[in-house]
Design an enzyme around this catalytic site. Structure first.
Site, PDB file in Angstrom:
ATOM      1  N   TRP A  27       1.463  -9.476  -7.292  1.00  0.00           N
ATOM      2  CA  TRP A  27       0.066  -9.612  -7.288  1.00  0.00           C
ATOM      3  C   TRP A  27      -0.593  -9.017  -8.462  1.00  0.00           C
ATOM      4  O   TRP A  27      -1.552  -8.114  -8.322  1.00  0.00           O
ATOM      5  CB  TRP A  27      -0.501  -9.197  -5.759  1.00  0.00           C
ATOM      6  CG  TRP A  27      -0.164  -9.829  -4.623  1.00  0.00           C
ATOM      7  CD1 TRP A  27       0.651  -9.290  -3.683  1.00  0.00           C
ATOM      8  CD2 TRP A  27      -0.778 -11.049  -4.375  1.00  0.00           C
ATOM      9  NE1 TRP A  27       0.415 -10.281  -2.657  1.00  0.00           N
ATOM     10  CE2 TRP A  27      -0.271 -11.420  -3.208  1.00  0.00           C
ATOM     11  CE3 TRP A  27      -1.702 -11.748  -4.988  1.00  0.00           C
ATOM     12  CZ2 TRP A  27      -0.901 -12.550  -2.452  1.00  0.00           C
ATOM     13  CZ3 TRP A  27      -1.936 -12.995  -4.421  1.00  0.00           C
ATOM     14  CH2 TRP A  27      -1.379 -13.340  -3.003  1.00  0.00           C
TER      15      TRP A  27
ATOM     16  N   GLU B  24      -6.486  -2.478  -3.565  1.00  0.00           N
ATOM     17  CA  GLU B  24      -6.867  -0.931  -3.650  1.00  0.00           C
ATOM     18  C   GLU B  24      -6.437  -0.325  -2.533  1.00  0.00           C
ATOM     19  O   GLU B  24      -7.039   0.476  -2.332  1.00  0.00           O
ATOM     20  CB  GLU B  24      -8.129  -0.741  -4.333  1.00  0.00           C
ATOM     21  CG  GLU B  24      -8.620  -1.235  -5.613  1.00  0.00           C
ATOM     22  CD  GLU B  24      -8.295  -0.595  -6.633  1.00  0.00           C
ATOM     23  OE1 GLU B  24      -7.952   0.717  -6.296  1.00  0.00           O
ATOM     24  OE2 GLU B  24      -8.364  -0.937  -7.852  1.00  0.00           O
ATOM     25  N   GLY B  25      -5.472  -0.754  -1.764  1.00  0.00           N
ATOM     26  CA  GLY B  25      -5.247  -0.150  -0.424  1.00  0.00           C
ATOM     27  C   GLY B  25      -5.659  -0.667   0.667  1.00  0.00           C
ATOM     28  O   GLY B  25      -7.075  -0.879   0.654  1.00  0.00           O
TER      29      GLY B  25
ATOM     30  N   ARG C 236     -11.559   2.719  -6.064  1.00  0.00           N
ATOM     31  CA  ARG C 236     -12.169   2.340  -4.469  1.00  0.00           C
ATOM     32  C   ARG C 236     -13.674   2.407  -4.524  1.00  0.00           C
ATOM     33  O   ARG C 236     -14.324   1.923  -3.774  1.00  0.00           O
ATOM     34  CB  ARG C 236     -11.521   3.142  -3.686  1.00  0.00           C
ATOM     35  CG  ARG C 236      -9.810   2.719  -3.256  1.00  0.00           C
ATOM     36  CD  ARG C 236      -9.324   3.660  -2.371  1.00  0.00           C
ATOM     37  NE  ARG C 236      -7.865   3.147  -2.236  1.00  0.00           N
ATOM     38  CZ  ARG C 236      -6.768   4.315  -2.035  1.00  0.00           C
ATOM     39  NH1 ARG C 236      -6.950   5.291  -2.161  1.00  0.00           N
ATOM     40  NH2 ARG C 236      -5.500   3.474  -1.935  1.00  0.00           N
TER      41      ARG C 236
ATOM     42  N   SER D 118       0.757  -1.358  -0.123  1.00  0.00           N
ATOM     43  CA  SER D 118      -0.058   0.049  -0.108  1.00  0.00           C
ATOM     44  C   SER D 118       0.999   1.196  -0.111  1.00  0.00           C
ATOM     45  O   SER D 118       0.146   2.319  -0.295  1.00  0.00           O
ATOM     46  CB  SER D 118      -0.808   0.075   1.266  1.00  0.00           C
ATOM     47  OG  SER D 118      -2.019  -1.148   1.188  1.00  0.00           O
TER      48      SER D 118
END
Length: 384
Positions: free
Chosen positions: A159, A368-369, A248, A135
Site C-alpha cells: 500500500w 493513517e491508522g 491525521r 496499523s
C-alpha cells in the site's frame, strides 16, 4: 451552496485556500471523472500543481518550499479533496514522508533529497505498511541490518503511495530484535528507488481513489549507505508517531472535502429532481435528511479546525488528531451513503459524481491508522 467557507479558517491560511480552490476548479474538477474511470495517474495535473507551488510546499523555505504550516495545509486539503480524492492524494503523496527528513535529517540529506522534491524535480514516498501488518508500528518485520558502513534491507512493503513513481522513499525498518524495547527497535531510512534489490509494482486496481497509485515493494539485500539513516537508530517509532499526528489532521481534510462534495452534489440533485409533481426537496423526510447531513458536517469541521490548533500548539496532539480524523472520515461515509439514497437509482451509475465520492470515502477511514486504532488512542490519551 459552499460548505467550505473561510470563516472558520485562520486569516493567514485564506490565501493558500483561495489558490487551492482556483487550482481545483481549473485542473482537478474537469479531469476527475476521466482519471477515475480510466484509473490513470494524473501526471499533467501533478506537474501543474508543482508549477503553481501547491505541491510539496509544506517543506521549509530553506529547502525550497513555502513552509506551509498545518492550518494552511488543512485549508488546501479541504479544497483539493472536494474536487477529487484520487487526484488530491496523488498531489499530496508527491512529498509524503519528507517532513521527517526536514525535522530530523542532516543538512546534507535535505539538500540532496528534500530540495529536489520542493522544486518539483523529484517525488518521494513513505513505506511503512506491510502485507500482514498495517496499523501496528511495532510489528513491522522488514529489517535493516548494519554491515560495515552500510545497512542491508530485506522485507516487503504494501500500500505504498508512489512506490513505483517516487525517486526515493522514506522506509521504516526493524533495526533491533529486543522485544522488551518495542518502541525503540525501528528506524527510518532514505532509500533511492534505483537501488539494487528494490523492486516495486503497482498493486491490483482499487475500487476507489483510482487516480492515485499504490505499490507492493520487495527489498532483497538492498544496500544503502549508513548516512541514509534519518536521525538516530531506534527512533523511528517516535518520529512516525509525531508525523502521523500532523498527518491525521490533514486526513480530516480528506474527509471534510469528500463530505462537502457529497452534500453539495446531493443538495443540487434533490432541488432539481421532481417526483409526484414536486421537487424531492419539498418532502420533509428529505429535508430532515439534509439537515442531519449538514449537522454532521459542521460538527466534524469545527472539531477538525479545533484539533488543528491544538496539534499545531503541541497540546495533547495524539488525542486531538485521533478525534479529528475519526470524526471527519466517518462523517464523510455517513453523508455519502445518505446522498446515494437521495439520488435513487441514478446513484449507482458510474458517471455520477456521488458514486465516485461514495467509493472514495471508504479509504480515509482506513489509512493513517484505521479508525478502530484511533479509538484506542482517544481512550488512552483522554485528559484525566
Amino acid at each position: 451552496m459552499d460548505l467550505l467557507d473561510e470563516s472558520i479558517v485562520p486569516d493567514h491560511a485564506h490565501e493558500i485556500k483561495a489558490e487551492a480552490r482556483e487550482f481545483a476548479r481549473e485542473h482537478i474538477e474537469p479531469n476527475a471523472q476521466e482519471h477515475y474511470q480510466e484509473g490513470t495517474y494524473p501526471e499533467e495535473i501533478l506537474e501543474a500543481g508543482q508549477e503553481a507551488n501547491l505541491v510539496a510546499q509544506d517543506i521549509p523555505e530553506e529547502w525550497g518550499g513555502r513552509g506551509l504550516d498545518l492550518p494552511q495545509l488543512l485549508a488546501l486539503t479541504e479544497e483539493f479533496y472536494r474536487a477529487d480524492a484520487g487526484i488530491a492524494l496523488t498531489l499530496q503523496l508527491a512529498s509524503f514522508g519528507c517532513k521527517m527528513t526536514c525535522e530530523y535529517g542532516t543538512d546534507e540529506q535535505c539538500e540532496e533529497y528534500i530540495r529536489p522534491v520542493a522544486e518539483g524535480d523529484q517525488r518521494s514516498g513513505l513505506a511503512v505498511s506491510e502485507p500482514d501488518t498495517g496499523s501496528d508500528l511495532t510489528g513491522m518485520e522488514t529489517t535493516a541490518e548494519k554491515d560495515g558502513d552500510e545497512y542491508v534491507i530485506n522485507g516487503e512493503k504494501y500500500w505504498i503511495g508512489n512506490g513505483v513513481e517516487a525517486d526515493w522513499i522514506t522506509l521504516y525498518a526493524r533495526t533491533d530484535d529486543d522485544e522488551t524495547n518495542r518502541y525503540g527497535n525501528h528506524s527510518l531510512f532514505i532509500v533511492p528507488t534505483d537501488t539494487d534489490g528494490y523492486d516495486a509494482e503497482h498493486i491490483p486496481e482499487k475500487m476507489a481513489m483510482r487516480a492515485s497509485k499504490q505499490a507492493h515493494i520487495e527489498l532483497e539485500d538492498c544496500r544503502i549507505p549508513e548516512e541514509n539513516l534519518i536521525g538516530s537508530e531506534g527512533a523511528g517509532f517516535w518520529m512516525l508517531a509525531d508525523f502521523f499526528n500532523h498527518g491525521r489532521v490533514a486526513v480530516s481534510g480528506h474527509g471534510l472535502g469528500l463530505a462537502a462534495a457529497a452534500i453539495e452534489e446531493t443538495w443540487e440533485f434533490v432541488h432539481d429532481r421532481e417526483q409526484f409533481g414536486r421537487t424531492i426537496s419539498d418532502f420533509q423526510a428529505v429535508q430532515h435528511g439534509l439537515a442531519d447531513m449538514l449537522m454532521g458536517f459542521e460538527r466534524a469541521r469545527s472539531l477538525a479546525w479545533r484539533a488543528c490548533e491544538k496539534v499545531e500548539n503541541g497540546e495533547n496532539e495524539g488525542y486531538w488528531a485521533a478525534l479529528s480524523k475519526t470524526s471527519a472520515t466517518e462523517t464523510a461515509v455517513d453523508v455519502a451513503e445518505r446522498g446515494m439514497q437521495f439520488h435513487g437509482g441514478r446513484s449507482v451509475l458510474d458517471e455520477r459524481r456521488i458514486a465516485r465520492v461514495y467509493r472514495d470515502v471508504r479509504i480515509p477511514v482506513i489509512y493513517e491508522g484505521s479508525n478502530e486504532i484511533q479509538r484506542n488512542l482517544i481512550y488512552g490519551q483522554a485528559p484525566s
